[in-house]
Motif scaffolding. Sequence first.
Motif, PDB file in Angstrom:
ATOM      1  N   SER A  44      34.969  80.561  28.304  1.00 57.43           N
ATOM      2  CA  SER A  44      34.789  79.273  27.642  1.00 57.43           C
ATOM      3  C   SER A  44      33.750  78.418  28.370  1.00 57.43           C
ATOM      4  O   SER A  44      33.500  78.598  29.567  1.00 57.43           O
ATOM      5  CB  SER A  44      36.129  78.527  27.600  1.00 57.43           C
ATOM      6  OG  SER A  44      35.956  77.188  27.190  1.00 57.43           O
ATOM      7  N   ASP A  45      33.159  77.475  27.646  1.00 59.98           N
ATOM      8  CA  ASP A  45      32.231  76.522  28.260  1.00 59.98           C
ATOM      9  C   ASP A  45      32.978  75.378  28.946  1.00 59.98           C
ATOM     10  O   ASP A  45      32.368  74.580  29.665  1.00 59.98           O
ATOM     11  CB  ASP A  45      31.295  75.930  27.191  1.00 59.98           C
ATOM     12  CG  ASP A  45      30.326  76.977  26.652  1.00 59.98           C
ATOM     13  OD1 ASP A  45      30.007  77.921  27.414  1.00 59.98           O
ATOM     14  OD2 ASP A  45      29.906  76.855  25.487  1.00 59.98           O
ATOM     15  N   GLU A  46      34.282  75.298  28.729  1.00 59.55           N
ATOM     16  CA  GLU A  46      35.076  74.220  29.293  1.00 59.55           C
ATOM     17  C   GLU A  46      35.618  74.619  30.668  1.00 59.55           C
ATOM     18  O   GLU A  46      36.386  75.595  30.781  1.00 59.55           O
ATOM     19  CB  GLU A  46      36.246  73.872  28.371  1.00 59.55           C
ATOM     20  CG  GLU A  46      35.841  73.263  27.047  1.00 59.55           C
ATOM     21  CD  GLU A  46      35.197  71.889  27.246  1.00 59.55           C
ATOM     22  OE1 GLU A  46      35.607  71.179  28.193  1.00 59.55           O
ATOM     23  OE2 GLU A  46      34.290  71.553  26.469  1.00 59.55           O
ATOM     24  N   GLN A  48      37.971  73.402  32.551  1.00 61.23           N
ATOM     25  CA  GLN A  48      39.425  73.403  32.659  1.00 61.23           C
ATOM     26  C   GLN A  48      40.055  74.635  32.011  1.00 61.23           C
ATOM     27  O   GLN A  48      41.073  75.146  32.470  1.00 61.23           O
ATOM     28  CB  GLN A  48      40.010  72.126  32.034  1.00 61.23           C
ATOM     29  CG  GLN A  48      39.740  70.872  32.838  1.00 61.23           C
ATOM     30  CD  GLN A  48      40.266  70.983  34.270  1.00 61.23           C
ATOM     31  OE1 GLN A  48      41.372  71.467  34.504  1.00 61.23           O
ATOM     32  NE2 GLN A  48      39.462  70.545  35.229  1.00 61.23           N
TER      33      GLN A  48
END
Length: 389
Positions: A44-46, A48
Amino acid sequence: MDSPHFPSSPSSSSSSSSERDPTFEPDEPRTPLAVRRALQFLNSDEPQMRIQAARDIRRLTKTSHRCRRLLSEAVGPLVSMLRFDSAESQEPALLALLNLAVKDEKNKINIVEAGALEPIIKFLKSEDINLQESATAALLTLSASSTNKPIISACGAIPLLVEILKDGSPQAKADAVTALSNLSTRPDNLSIILDTNPTRFIVDILKACKKSSKTAEKCCALIESLVDHDEGRTALTCEEGGVLAVVEVLESGTLQSREHAVGALLTMCNIDRCKYREPILREGVIPGLLELTVQGTPKSQTKARTLLQLLRESPYPRSEIQPDTLENIVCNIISQIDGDDQPGKAKKMLAEMVQVSMEQSLRHLQQRAIVCTPSDLPIAGCVSQVPFK
């Protein structure tokens, strides 16, 4: 299949079972849904979501070899988190990699090939104790691979591991000793370890830990390798309590620890009996050796008997020695052990002699205070050149 939430009845087909199990993808019944989700989050690019993925991977691979295999493709993204993500991401990624590497040779090699060593070695110098401990544990696991050993050494890990022996937390010290023991099986690495003068720190750890612990076993394994070299032998005998710490493991360590301990002392005596017989005898080694000839591993028993032979030799005729000395007791025992007649009786006699010898060894404890050679074990023809503290 990993324990499904809804186990199938005997009449159910395997496909219907996997469709009812929410932890599996219906179209890929052999791949747990949790594994697929962790891999998706990891890319993911996130930040968290990547952190959560690392935590999930750590949990999934804690005890499952199957999950370590299924999640092997997570190695690259996790190493990228070590190298490029924030400090918040680094420890979860490192712990996930650590669990992926446990008992999985392919993952160990892939983690190193993916470039994990550079950040891990940087973490060894971190002031964050948790991060330093995790990095040390990771090196311990990665160094179990023979493929990785020369690469780890070439990256400069050995001096930093020795620094951890000196200043690290108790857990980091224990893991660093094991990592160094793993690395020491390569001669080139052992030379580098010797150059860092680690003996003082190893002896300090050995003194402080339980003699029956895994840490004591790894300390003695490392000492056994080091004393094969002159600088290692000199360092051990010059270090206050160094030989005594090894003798204590010989007396009360695990079977493997005792094998390393007797191996270290035997190596010293084999190389230079005149120089090392006296400091070994001063520490009351005889009772432990006697017991080891009965209760040790086959290798320990052989080494203990050989060492007893080296320690009992004297230039004086046998008739000049008092009949109740430890040397004469050992001589009589060895003669019966080495013979073929009544081996069971010999072992029984040996067990009884252990108690006698232990009582006599109390004199050694008193003599340590005044640092003198036991009068009943004369040493002639050579003078010890080893300084004592």
